[in-house]
Scaffold this motif. Structure first.
Motif, PDB file in Angstrom:
ATOM      1  N   ARG A  23       0.787  -1.239   0.000  1.00  0.00           N
ATOM      2  CA  ARG A  23       0.000   0.000   0.000  1.00  0.00           C
ATOM      3  C   ARG A  23       0.812   1.279   0.000  1.00  0.00           C
ATOM      4  O   ARG A  23       0.278   2.349  -0.258  1.00  0.00           O
ATOM      5  CB  ARG A  23      -0.887   0.036   1.251  1.00  0.00           C
ATOM      6  CG  ARG A  23      -1.824  -1.122   1.369  1.00  0.00           C
ATOM      7  CD  ARG A  23      -2.659  -0.969   2.606  1.00  0.00           C
ATOM      8  NE  ARG A  23      -3.450  -2.163   2.832  1.00  0.00           N
ATOM      9  CZ  ARG A  23      -4.225  -2.343   3.883  1.00  0.00           C
ATOM     10  NH1 ARG A  23      -4.312  -1.410   4.798  1.00  0.00           N
ATOM     11  NH2 ARG A  23      -4.917  -3.445   4.014  1.00  0.00           N
ATOM     12  N   GLU A  26       3.075   5.665   3.635  1.00  0.00           N
ATOM     13  CA  GLU A  26       2.180   6.726   4.120  1.00  0.00           C
ATOM     14  C   GLU A  26       0.750   6.229   4.324  1.00  0.00           C
ATOM     15  O   GLU A  26       0.055   6.671   5.224  1.00  0.00           O
ATOM     16  CB  GLU A  26       2.146   7.916   3.144  1.00  0.00           C
ATOM     17  CG  GLU A  26       3.470   8.638   2.991  1.00  0.00           C
ATOM     18  CD  GLU A  26       4.320   8.076   1.858  1.00  0.00           C
ATOM     19  OE1 GLU A  26       4.063   6.920   1.421  1.00  0.00           O
ATOM     20  OE2 GLU A  26       5.247   8.764   1.430  1.00  0.00           O
ATOM     21  N   GLN A  27       0.328   5.290   3.488  1.00  0.00           N
ATOM     22  CA  GLN A  27      -1.058   4.835   3.531  1.00  0.00           C
ATOM     23  C   GLN A  27      -1.308   3.747   4.591  1.00  0.00           C
ATOM     24  O   GLN A  27      -2.452   3.367   4.825  1.00  0.00           O
ATOM     25  CB  GLN A  27      -1.489   4.291   2.164  1.00  0.00           C
ATOM     26  CG  GLN A  27      -1.644   5.345   1.089  1.00  0.00           C
ATOM     27  CD  GLN A  27      -0.325   5.894   0.575  1.00  0.00           C
ATOM     28  OE1 GLN A  27       0.667   5.180   0.509  1.00  0.00           O
ATOM     29  NE2 GLN A  27      -0.298   7.179   0.248  1.00  0.00           N
TER      30      GLN A  27
END
Length: 198
Positions: A23, A26-27
């Motif tokens: 992903r 950051e996510q």
């Protein structure tokens, strides 16, 4: 009484790296990492200060391996030979971790904040190495130059190692990179060049 959680730290690290790869760093949230590992957020924070530290948790141990090998080198050894012993010791920390190291590197390369943290790690290792060389009686600027050169050799050999499709011999790559450095700093010698078709 708390539930026994075998290898919670390792499970969290593995889950985090999987999610960062899938992903993006950051996510991914701490809650998602804990869930993937089958653990709680509270357990995560018992092992790691934040999601960034999952990627850098082994830095202290790596630095200790490097510095200890340098400190314990024979007193008569030249600084560059002492450095070789440190590089060899550090390379052993990555045995059987090629795929993990590749994934980690890809995650760090994709994020400016993580790249900065990686540079800080290397600078810390260089400073510790220079301190150890000075304690061995290596004067300045030789101690700092040797330490910085060591980090450059480590970085270049490591990047070459993780770029390979299969796990190779990191210790050999470190020695070869150090030999290249010796070649370019020795008067009258040129570094080895791979033959090219003409």
């Amino acid at each position: 009484m708390g539930r026994w959680e075998p290898n919670a730290r390792g499970r969290l690290a593995e889950a985090a790296l999987e999610l960062y790869s899938e992903r993006g760093y950051e996510q991914t949230t701490v809650a998602e990492i804990a869930k993937r590992a089958g653990l709680t957020e509270r357990t995560f924070f018992r092992h790691y200060a934040d999601k960034r530290e999952v990627l850098f948790a082994g830095s202290g141990e790596l630095q200790e391996l490097f510095v200890r090998a340098v400190a314990q080198a024979p007193e008569s050894a030249a600084p560059i030979d002492v450095l070789a012993l440190g590089l060899d010791a550090a390379s052993h920390a990555f045995v059987d971790l090629h795929e993990q190291a590749r994934k980690r590197h890809a995650v760090i390369t994709a994020n400016a904040e993580l790249q900065e943290r990686e540079l800080i790690k290397l600078a810390s290792m260089s400073a510790a190495l220079a301190d150890t060389l000075r304690e061995r009686g290596v004067p300045e600027p030789a101690a700092s130059l040797t330490a910085e050169a060591g980090m450059a050799v480590f970085k270049i050999a490591f990047e070459s190692w993780i770029a390979a499709a299969e796990e190779g011999d990191l210790a050999r790559l470190m020695r070869e990179s150090l030999d290249e450095l010796k070649a370019v700093t020795t008067a009258g010698r040129k570094p080895s060049v791979s033959p090219t078709a003409s």
